[in-house]
Write a protein that holds these residues in place. Structure first.
Motif: not given
Length: 81
Positions: A48-52
């Motif tokens: 649930k950790i999103v990196e863009v």
């Protein structure tokens, strides 16, 4: 408080909008949304950790506080929730 059987008071007279309240309190259990990932953008999703990452920098957001499933689909060209 409790209504005793035989008290002669119907619950609908105390709570006339109880059906409307129950309908308003219902939640959507299953709903799916998808977002297409533009070219040149890298996305990673882990617990649930999103990196863009893109040409303007890097963004990291934590969605652990939300009851949501996030995953990459379509060979990483789409994010689904």
């Amino acid at each position: 408080f409790w209504l005793k059987p035989g008290s002669g008071i119907a619950p609908d007279t105390l709570f006339p909008n109880s059906e409307a309240l129950r309908a308003a309190a219902m939640k959507t259990l299953v709903q799916e949304e998808s977002i297409k990932v533009p070219k040149g953008i890298k996305i990673s999703i882990n617990s649930k950790i999103v990196e863009v990452e893109g040409k303007h920098g890097k963004l990291r957001r934590d969605f652990k506080h939300l009851p949501i499933e996030l995953y990459l689909a379509n060979s990483g060209h789409e994010v689904r929730a």
